[in-house]
Scaffold this motif. Sequence first.
Motif, mmCIF file in Angstrom:
data_model
loop_
_atom_site.group_PDB
_atom_site.id
_atom_site.type_symbol
_atom_site.label_atom_id
_atom_site.label_comp_id
_atom_site.label_asym_id
_atom_site.label_seq_id
_atom_site.Cartn_x
_atom_site.Cartn_y
_atom_site.Cartn_z
ATOM 1 N N ALA A 150 0.847 -1.194 0.000
ATOM 2 C CA ALA A 150 0.000 0.000 0.000
ATOM 3 C C ALA A 150 0.872 1.229 0.000
ATOM 4 O O ALA A 150 1.943 1.251 0.609
ATOM 5 N N LYS A 151 0.422 2.274 -0.699
ATOM 6 C CA LYS A 151 1.187 3.514 -0.724
ATOM 7 C C LYS A 151 0.696 4.463 0.361
ATOM 8 O O LYS A 151 -0.348 4.242 0.980
ATOM 9 N N THR A 152 1.472 5.512 0.588
ATOM 10 C CA THR A 152 1.134 6.501 1.603
ATOM 11 C C THR A 152 -0.241 7.098 1.326
ATOM 12 O O THR A 152 -0.581 7.371 0.183
ATOM 13 N N GLY A 153 -1.011 7.281 2.400
ATOM 14 C CA GLY A 153 -2.314 7.912 2.242
ATOM 15 C C GLY A 153 -3.475 6.946 2.176
ATOM 16 O O GLY A 153 -4.620 7.343 2.069
ATOM 17 N N THR A 154 -3.179 5.625 2.268
ATOM 18 C CA THR A 154 -4.250 4.629 2.208
ATOM 19 C C THR A 154 -4.735 4.230 3.599
ATOM 20 O O THR A 154 -5.636 3.412 3.727
ATOM 21 N N GLY A 155 -4.121 4.794 4.648
ATOM 22 C CA GLY A 155 -4.561 4.491 6.006
ATOM 23 C C GLY A 155 -3.825 3.346 6.659
ATOM 24 O O GLY A 155 -4.284 2.794 7.656
ATOM 25 N N LYS A 156 -2.653 2.986 6.153
ATOM 26 C CA LYS A 156 -1.955 1.810 6.672
ATOM 27 C C LYS A 156 -1.434 1.996 8.100
ATOM 28 O O LYS A 156 -1.271 1.016 8.822
ATOM 29 N N THR A 157 -1.185 3.244 8.518
ATOM 30 C CA THR A 157 -0.657 3.447 9.873
ATOM 31 C C THR A 157 -1.600 2.875 10.923
ATOM 32 O O THR A 157 -1.178 2.165 11.831
ATOM 33 N N PHE A 158 -2.892 3.168 10.805
ATOM 34 C CA PHE A 158 -3.847 2.578 11.747
ATOM 35 C C PHE A 158 -4.053 1.099 11.449
ATOM 36 O O PHE A 158 -4.437 0.335 12.327
ATOM 37 N N GLY A 159 -3.789 0.704 10.200
ATOM 38 C CA GLY A 159 -3.906 -0.716 9.851
ATOM 39 C C GLY A 159 -2.974 -1.583 10.661
ATOM 40 O O GLY A 159 -3.326 -2.696 11.077
ATOM 41 N N PHE A 160 -1.749 -1.085 10.901
ATOM 42 C CA PHE A 160 -0.843 -1.849 11.762
ATOM 43 C C PHE A 160 -0.811 -1.296 13.187
ATOM 44 O O PHE A 160 -0.522 -2.021 14.137
ATOM 45 N N GLY A 161 -1.122 -0.002 13.338
ATOM 46 C CA GLY A 161 -1.009 0.631 14.647
ATOM 47 C C GLY A 161 -2.032 0.158 15.663
ATOM 48 O O GLY A 161 -1.699 -0.104 16.828
ATOM 49 N N LEU A 162 -3.290 0.049 15.239
ATOM 50 C CA LEU A 162 -4.335 -0.368 16.184
ATOM 51 C C LEU A 162 -4.099 -1.796 16.704
ATOM 52 O O LEU A 162 -4.226 -2.039 17.910
ATOM 53 N N PRO A 163 -3.753 -2.756 15.834
ATOM 54 C CA PRO A 163 -3.485 -4.103 16.351
ATOM 55 C C PRO A 163 -2.315 -4.161 17.341
ATOM 56 O O PRO A 163 -2.412 -4.822 18.378
ATOM 57 N N ILE A 164 -1.217 -3.461 17.048
ATOM 58 C CA ILE A 164 -0.070 -3.570 17.961
ATOM 59 C C ILE A 164 -0.368 -2.903 19.307
ATOM 60 O O ILE A 164 0.065 -3.388 20.353
ATOM 61 N N VAL A 165 -1.128 -1.806 19.286
ATOM 62 C CA VAL A 165 -1.492 -1.151 20.547
ATOM 63 C C VAL A 165 -2.411 -2.067 21.354
ATOM 64 O O VAL A 165 -2.242 -2.236 22.579
ATOM 65 N N GLN A 166 -3.391 -2.676 20.690
ATOM 66 C CA GLN A 166 -4.338 -3.541 21.400
ATOM 67 C C GLN A 166 -3.661 -4.788 21.942
ATOM 68 O O GLN A 166 -3.978 -5.234 23.048
ATOM 69 N N ARG A 167 -2.710 -5.347 21.187
ATOM 70 C CA ARG A 167 -2.021 -6.550 21.641
ATOM 71 C C ARG A 167 -1.117 -6.284 22.848
ATOM 72 O O ARG A 167 -0.827 -7.200 23.615
ATOM 73 N N LEU A 168 -0.708 -5.029 23.028
ATOM 74 C CA LEU A 168 0.084 -4.684 24.213
ATOM 75 C C LEU A 168 -0.755 -4.700 25.481
ATOM 76 O O LEU A 168 -0.244 -4.937 26.568
ATOM 77 N N GLY A 169 -2.045 -4.409 25.352
ATOM 78 C CA GLY A 169 -2.924 -4.368 26.516
ATOM 79 C C GLY A 169 -3.162 -2.954 27.012
ATOM 80 O O GLY A 169 -2.502 -1.999 26.584
ATOM 81 N N LEU A 170 -4.111 -2.814 27.926
ATOM 82 C CA LEU A 170 -4.497 -1.503 28.436
ATOM 83 C C LEU A 170 -3.408 -0.860 29.274
ATOM 84 O O LEU A 170 -3.233 0.360 29.262
ATOM 85 N N ASP A 171 -2.677 -1.664 30.038
ATOM 86 C CA ASP A 171 -1.659 -1.118 30.942
ATOM 87 C C ASP A 171 -0.382 -1.944 30.826
ATOM 88 O O ASP A 171 -0.041 -2.724 31.719
ATOM 89 N N PRO A 172 0.349 -1.788 29.722
ATOM 90 C CA PRO A 172 1.522 -2.633 29.495
ATOM 91 C C PRO A 172 2.662 -2.315 30.452
ATOM 92 O O PRO A 172 2.793 -1.192 30.944
ATOM 93 N N ALA A 173 3.489 -3.322 30.703
ATOM 94 C CA ALA A 173 4.662 -3.135 31.549
ATOM 95 C C ALA A 173 5.635 -2.184 30.873
ATOM 96 O O ALA A 173 5.674 -2.096 29.643
#
Length: 474
Positions: free
Chosen positions: A45-68
Amino acid sequence: MTFTDLGIDQDMVDALASKGIIEPFPIQQQTIPLGLSGQDIIGQAKTGTGKTFGFGLPIVQRLGLDPAPGVQVLVVVPTRELAVQVTEDLELATSNRSTTVVSIYGGKAYEGQIEQLKAGAQIVVGTPGRLLDLAGQRLLSLANVREMVLDEADKMLDLGFLPDIEKLFAQTPATRHTMLFSATMPGPIVALARRFMNRPVHIRATDPDEGITQANIKHLVYRAHSLDKDEVIARILQAEGRGKTVIFTRTKRAAAKLVEELGDRGFKAAAVHGDLSQEQRERAMAAFKAGKKDVLIATDVAARGIDVLDVTHVINHTIPDDAESYLHRVGRTGRAGKTGIAVTFVDWEDLHKWSLINRALDFGQPEPTETYSSSPHLFEDLDIPAGTKGRLARTPAAAPAHTESGDAPASEQGAGEKPARSRSRRRTRSSGQPSGPQHEAHAEHAPGSGTHDGSGAPRRRRRRGGSRPAAPSA
């Protein structure tokens, strides 16, 4: 479909909604469920297609609400500007969590970055050189990284970062979850993915035919005279409905010159190019995003970090070298489904470049339209009001209003101070005298202008009105 439908936690859904981000883009719909499950992903995907949230939301959620505390996520990007952009998006996603994001890149002091790492930041977004630098000093440990993302991998290949990427991979655990994003898939990137990723799923979110330009962008191509370009641009900037505008120049010098020229004409312009410090570039980008400046002048090197959704116009002050560069430049507008306008100036000596781009992108316009600042079709094409001139109207005569509204844009860019002093001198000397153009022209070039010592000033002014003695007394 909503982000909730994709399985994203409510606190992040709320954070995105606060910025008006409600519906996921196609690449987000494809990558988020797989990313949440821990599947390795190659996203094309090229810039501007929304890929940052495509990978960003999963990695943030997989860390958990209160990561070490401690680095558990590493996002590697090719440029400083992109590091800042990705960091801002991840900070939005984590705004309702205790998770901390830190940017690590060169051109900025080490101290603040090291301080955030020591404070326990969990997500690191950085460029390869500075990441390896801090890792080599044992100030950054990647031993506990469980989520790794390579963004714009093809750009990193172009910049010669691939060996650095391999060194970074070697410092992370073999069991990590990895996502790689790239607009194109050259052989070395494919080899990198095979070596460091575990059975990745390939997701393509771009058109099958990269040569087809976006239908929501209006493309205008003009053969313009170099001495008339600034005047043409100034009139385009007064078009109906014109919002944030990005102007691309070929050189740093041209960018610096144009930002000064537009500032002098009354426009709120900022520049991003290699001769500026990182702090100056970040300040310019922040002002552009916030709307304090609505014109951003950039060279191609800085273009990757320009990810602003509400850009209405892109102007190519000089034609890019090839079709790929053209698409990348004009892709700053028409984002997220909105419409945009791309204007390209073609110099006489660059007609061969346009011929190649025209053929590659199937524009069907082998000859750019000869265009001047007074050409009627310019006004019609861009919806510029009739009678528009290349300078914003300023408050006449009144000195305070002129200084406040007229000089500010240029002086903010480090230009315009000399004209301000010249105007001040003219006002001082013209006190009690006629103020017509001839008098001002005479005062502007008179020897000793700017001298005002009280007692001698009136006598000198009377002499200047008539013939001047060959040897004035002291």
